[in-house]
Design an enzyme around this catalytic site. Structure first.
Site, PDB file in Angstrom:
ATOM      1  CD  GLU A  81      -8.650   0.912   7.796  1.00  0.00           C
ATOM      2  OE1 GLU A  81      -8.572  -0.046   8.574  1.00  0.00           O
ATOM      3  OE2 GLU A  81      -8.091   2.005   8.012  1.00  0.00           O
ATOM      4  CG  ASP A  87      -8.651  -1.277  11.821  1.00  0.00           C
ATOM      5  OD1 ASP A  87      -7.696  -2.004  11.449  1.00  0.00           O
ATOM      6  OD2 ASP A  87      -9.081  -0.324  11.133  1.00  0.00           O
ATOM      7  CG  ASP A 100      -0.301  -0.485   2.480  1.00  0.00           C
ATOM      8  OD1 ASP A 100       0.926  -0.365   2.590  1.00  0.00           O
ATOM      9  OD2 ASP A 100      -1.013  -0.978   3.365  1.00  0.00           O
ATOM     10  CG  HIS A 115      -5.798  -2.339   8.778  1.00  0.00           C
ATOM     11  ND1 HIS A 115      -5.911  -0.995   9.066  1.00  0.00           N
ATOM     12  CD2 HIS A 115      -4.489  -2.626   8.958  1.00  0.00           C
ATOM     13  CE1 HIS A 115      -4.714  -0.510   9.382  1.00  0.00           C
ATOM     14  NE2 HIS A 115      -3.842  -1.482   9.321  1.00  0.00           N
TER      15      HIS A 115
HETATM   16  P1  PGA Z   1       1.990  -1.298  12.556  1.00  0.00           P
HETATM   17  O1  PGA Z   1       0.779  -1.343  11.534  1.00  0.00           O
HETATM   18  O2  PGA Z   1       2.955  -2.348  12.116  1.00  0.00           O
HETATM   19  O3  PGA Z   1       2.569   0.076  12.415  1.00  0.00           O
HETATM   20  O4  PGA Z   1       1.427  -1.563  13.903  1.00  0.00           O
HETATM   21  C1  PGA Z   1       0.294  -2.596  11.143  1.00  0.00           C
HETATM   22  C2  PGA Z   1      -0.674  -2.410   9.987  1.00  0.00           C
HETATM   23  O5  PGA Z   1      -1.334  -1.370   9.912  1.00  0.00           O
HETATM   24  O6  PGA Z   1      -0.769  -3.320   9.161  1.00  0.00           O
END
Ligand code: PGA
Length: 261
Positions: free
Chosen positions: A143, A136, A67, A138
């Site tokens: 999302e 969350d 992404d 994702h």
């Molecule tokens: P993070 O994010 O590794 O910064 O906790 C994980 C994600 O959003 O996939």
């Protein structure tokens, strides 16, 4: 789903690095799906060290990042172009023409997403997909509510994800609302998934993904349908799993022919 719980994020990242290295040694022209965020940082450091100390060779590897933020120039310190360049690409012998990241500055986002999909296909599909997990639930920037069959497209971040990611920006208000992300369909089409999640802030998302029902409300739960998904956790992120003792027993008592490291 194989759930591997180790005491610390460092130890879990070492297992992840050995799995990625094994993939590259077995298939030098592997196509890797890569993630950003705080979680895979240690993995990239370990791969850089393996490149320097053991000659792990990335020269024929192709990569596709999951992404990128829409509207961030690749030179922006929080853009995933910049993060990948600084943390990984500049430190290994990867060919820039084979390292792909969605273009957050694309004028025609839809056409760009279609060409990203074609490039993944032209590279033979993704052999190993590295994944983090949002608090969350994702995967990538898919999302909650994302289509379980989705492919590369524009998504709108939840306020929770924007606030989780404020730490990467000097001004939290700067976190973009829109992103381009590979879809859950892309993740399911990869031949192997490595999901990494560390820290107490991920414990609920891990429990829902690993032991909850499969639902678009928790994108991580879709990995229950993936034929080769490994979930690498530290003690904190695993702390709400009901079958934690079982997963640990299984991992420690693998028959030798089944060990993968
Ligand atoms: P993070 O994010 O590794 O910064 O906790 C994980 C994600 O959003 O996939």
């Amino acid at each position: 789903m194989e759930v591997i719980i180790l005491p610390t994020a460092e130890e879990a990242s070492e297992v992840a690095a050995r799995l990625v290295a094994r993939q590259i040694r077995e298939k030098p022209d592997s196509t890797l799906g890569l993630a950003t965020g705080g979680t895979p940082c240690k993995l990239y450091q370990l791969l850089v060290r393996m490149h320097q100390a053991e000659g792990l060779d990335f020269s024929r590897v192709s990569t596709f990042n999951l992404d990128e933020y829409i509207g961030l120039d690749p030179s922006h310190p929080a853009s995933y172009h910049r993060v990948m360049e600084v943390d990984f690409f500049s430190q290994v012998n990867i060919a820039r023409e084979r390292s792909h990241i969605p273009d957050g500055m694309a004028k025609d986002v839809r056409a760009h997403c279609a060409s990203y999909e074609r490039a993944i296909k032209d590279a033979g599909g993704i052999d190993l997909q590295v994944l983090g997990l949002g608090s969350d639930g994702h995967l990538g920037f898919n999302e909650p509510g994302s289509s379980l069959a989705s492919h590369t497209r524009i998504k709108t971040l939840t306020e929770r994800t924007r606030s989780d990611n404020e730490r990467f920006f000097t001004d939290g208000h700067e976190v973009p609302h829109h992103v381009i992300t590979m879809g859950l369909g892309n993740i399911m089409e990869s031949r192997m998934c490595l999901l990494l999640a560390f820290g107490i802030g991920k414990a609920q998302a891990v429990a829902a993904s690993v032991e909850g029902p499969v639902t678009a409300s928790v994108p991580g739960s879709l990995l229950q349908f993936h034929p080769r998904a490994k979930v690498l956790l530290d003690a904190e992120s695993a702390s709400l799993l009901i079958r934690s003792d079982y997963y640990q027993w299984v991992y420690k008592n693998k028959p030798i022919w089944q060990t993968h490291l």
